[in-house]
Motif scaffolding. Structure first.
Motif: not given
Length: 643
Positions: A419-433
């Protein structure tokens, strides 16, 4: 006793809660069975308290296993060491009763886990070696050695031993299974020095001292609710931990994202996948068995065990190569496994990780897709699959995988990494963290989740938090080279090139086959004006991975800096064929031809670079007008990769 039999029956059938209830009716002296049931239920503290004041061998073993679950490694190890004189040399035949008393190979394996948790790699290795000498079927001990960095020779490990041979004989039962150790004089029996002989192991520890990555909107709406943990969830988490299936030691990943988690994981063979070791009967119904039937049964059982050992040699060889990041050799070894076993999820997962380490993303994706088809509920190594999809920039596929994994098991750290990787790929870094933090809460030993946190902090240019995350990764697994790579990357960005070199070298010592690590070392050496040592690193990187465009580019660049345009041209011609649409390559070709006095060719490649990257027009035109100047990096960047 009928009550004890009922408890055993409940345990055999998986009704642990029922067994715990019935234990309440036992006599006070039946401490061992009560503590064993608590342990099976994942009630580590209760088992610890129940067993710690009792000195029979069964209670000591339960106590040590509870210490392992509670991460009181030293306390558990010392308890087992104290009882060593009572369990050392105890074979399996002596204790095949329903008393759950361990044999010596089990005690050595548990001791190895405890010493490894405590950080004493030497004693952990010694314990695992002793366990495998007695019982080579203890795969946990073998993978434990691999995770510690030992050089193992599977062909010398998986051999028939007296203990295994005894498994083919009729079982004998020994009622005297409770050995009291209250009279032991020395509270902490020291581990004897191992004899010097070749048994397939050679310690080769790493230093006390990593690859590419969003999801549809529906993921955002689930994050707040999903990151909370209620009482029922904590209860389920305790049950999950009791099974021993964690995200730790998953072992392997590539630098950046691509210097890939750990991973250090111990790999277990499930009970369902273990071949039946019981001899089949040769007697015909209604007729007396031939006199030689027991001998034939024994020979047949030994033949069955030997077939298992032969299979483990092949699997162990592949696993040992992979643990040392010798991925090509690992793939060859796994290819030698018979097809019916090669297509099992565990073997396919190792193959997928090997492709991942080699940065062969498409091949890795295909393998992991096969795993999802064969075992859709499997969670192990799914964080690696999510990293593969991140590298391939497949947002929709990654979002679907993350959503599916979280729906399957929201207490799985692998699911939260996906799930974090999915957010990261969308550049939503805070959600990924937030997702990666959740993964580490579920499993504080899941080193790669900390590394992924660090990558997101780097993306946010929050270097202090990134350093903390990478250090947490190393604390969870000292041989997690991605964490060392991450530290080097942060120090490089901070301009501390000497410190960055130290951490890159630590990562490279653990994973000496990774070309990106060699490139990064060369880069910081170049920044420190150590040009010739930098060239050596780039030459090594090209040798490690001839397909690495980055390594060839940096090598060409350093040749040009050393006024060796012919050598630079050889590398750039290869790059031109491999990446014909890369503006950086054509720009460097222009500089090289200009240095060689070939103005027409220089203008030709500068013009191509200008057409490919109009935004860099001013920079390229300046290079066309200036003769003999060496631009620094030529605009080429490696920051798209992460370990």
């Amino acid at each position: 006793m009928a009550l004890r039999s009922a408890i055993y029956n409940s345990l055999d059938n998986g009704f642990v809660e029922n067994a715990l209830f019935l234990c309440g009716l036992l006599q006070p002296e039946d401490v061992h069975l009560k503590a064993h049931c608590m342990l099976q239920a994942g009630q580590y503290k209760a088992a610890y308290d129940a067993a710690k004041r009792h000195t029979n061998l069964g209670c000591v073993y339960v106590f040590a296993r509870a210490c392992l679950g509670l991460e009181r490694f030293s306390e558990g190890a010392h308890a087992l060491e104290k009882a060593r004189i009572y369990w050392e040399g105890r074979g399996q035949k002596q204790i095949e009763s329903r008393r759950f008393i361990p044999d010596s190979s089990a005690c050595y394996t548990l001791l190895g886990k405890l010493w490894a948790g405590h950080g004493d790699s030497k004693r952990a290795m010694e314990s695992y070696i002793e366990a495998l000498k007695l019982n080579p079927l203890l795969w946990d001990a073998f993978t434990g050695l691999c995770h510690l960095g030992a050089f193992v020779r599977p062909v010398n490990i998986f051999k028939l031993t007296p203990m295994l041979a005894s498994m083919s004989q009729p079982a004998t039962f020994n009622g005297d299974t409770f050995l009291d150790i209250s009279e032991a004089k020395d509270p902490f029996v020291s581990t004897p020095e191992p004899e010097s002989h070749d048994h397939g192991y050679a310690p080769s520890l790493g230093p006390t001292a990593a690859p590419p990555r969003r999801s549809v909107r529906l993921l955002g709406s689930r994050i707040a609710a999903a990151t909370s943990t209620n009482f029922e969830e904590r209860r389920e988490l305790r049950k999950a931990k009791a099974t021993g299936t964690k995200g730790t030691n998953r072992s392997l990943s590539t630098v950046g994202r691509v210097v890939s988690g750990n991973r250090k994981p111990p790999v277990e063979i499930s009970e369902d996948s273990k071949p039946d070791l019981r001899p089949s009967s040769t007697a015909v119904s209604g007729l007396p068995a031939p006199k030689m039937a027991p001998l034939n049964d024994s020979a047949r059982a030994q033949d069955s065990i030997q077939r298992i050992l032969d299979l483990l040699v092949k699997m162990g060889t592949g696993y040992a190569h992979l643990s040392r990041f010798q991925c090509v050799q690992a793939l060859d070894a796994f290819a030698a496994i018979p097809a019916q076993y090669r297509e099992t999820p565990w073997v396919l997962s190792q193959i997928g990780k090997a492709y991942y380490e080699l940065s062969r993303w498409s091949e890795a994706e295909k393998v992991f897709q096969r795993i999802r088809e064969k075992a859709p509920s499997r969670m192990e190594d799914m964080e690696v699959f999510s990293n593969v999809l991140w590298q391939l920039k497949k947002e929709t596929d990654l979002a679907h995988l993350a959503h599916t994994l979280v729906e399957q098991d929201r207490l799985s750290p692998q699911a939260w990494c996906a799930l974090g990787n999915a957010f990261s790929l969308q550049r939503e870094h805070d959600q990924a963290i937030k997702c990666f933090t959740r993964a580490t809460q579920l499993d504080p030993k899941f080193a790669y989740a900390f590394t992924l946190q660090g990558h997101e902090h780097v993306a946010n240019e929050d270097y202090d938090k990134a350093l903390y995350a990478y250090r947490c990764a190393i604390s969870a697994d000292n041989r997690h080279y991605n964490g060392w790579y991450g530290l080097g990357q942060v120090f490089e960005k901070m301009g501390k090139y000497d410190v960055a070199e130290k951490h890159y070298r630590a990562a490279s010592q653990i994973n000496p086959t990774n070309a990106l690590l060699a490139v990064k070392i060369g880069l910081v050496l170049d920044r420190m004006k150590k040009t010739q040592p930098a060239l050596i690193q780039y030459v090594q990187a090209v040798a490690l991975d001839p397909r690495s465009n980055l390594a060839r580019f940096r090598k060409a660049q350093i040749h040009l800096k050393l006024n060796q345009p012919q050598e630079a041209l050889r590398e750039l011609e290869v790059l031109k064929d491999a990446a014909p649409d890369d503006a950086n390559v054509h720009f460097m070709l222009g500089r090289t031809h200009k240095k060689m006095g070939q103005r027409a060719n220089a203008i030709k490649h500068f013009t191509i670079a200008l057409n490919l990257d109009p935004k860099a027009s001013q920079y390229i035109k300046e290079a066309m007008e200036s003769i003999g100047e060496d631009e620094d990096d030529g605009g080429y960047s490696s920051e798209g990769s992460r370990a």
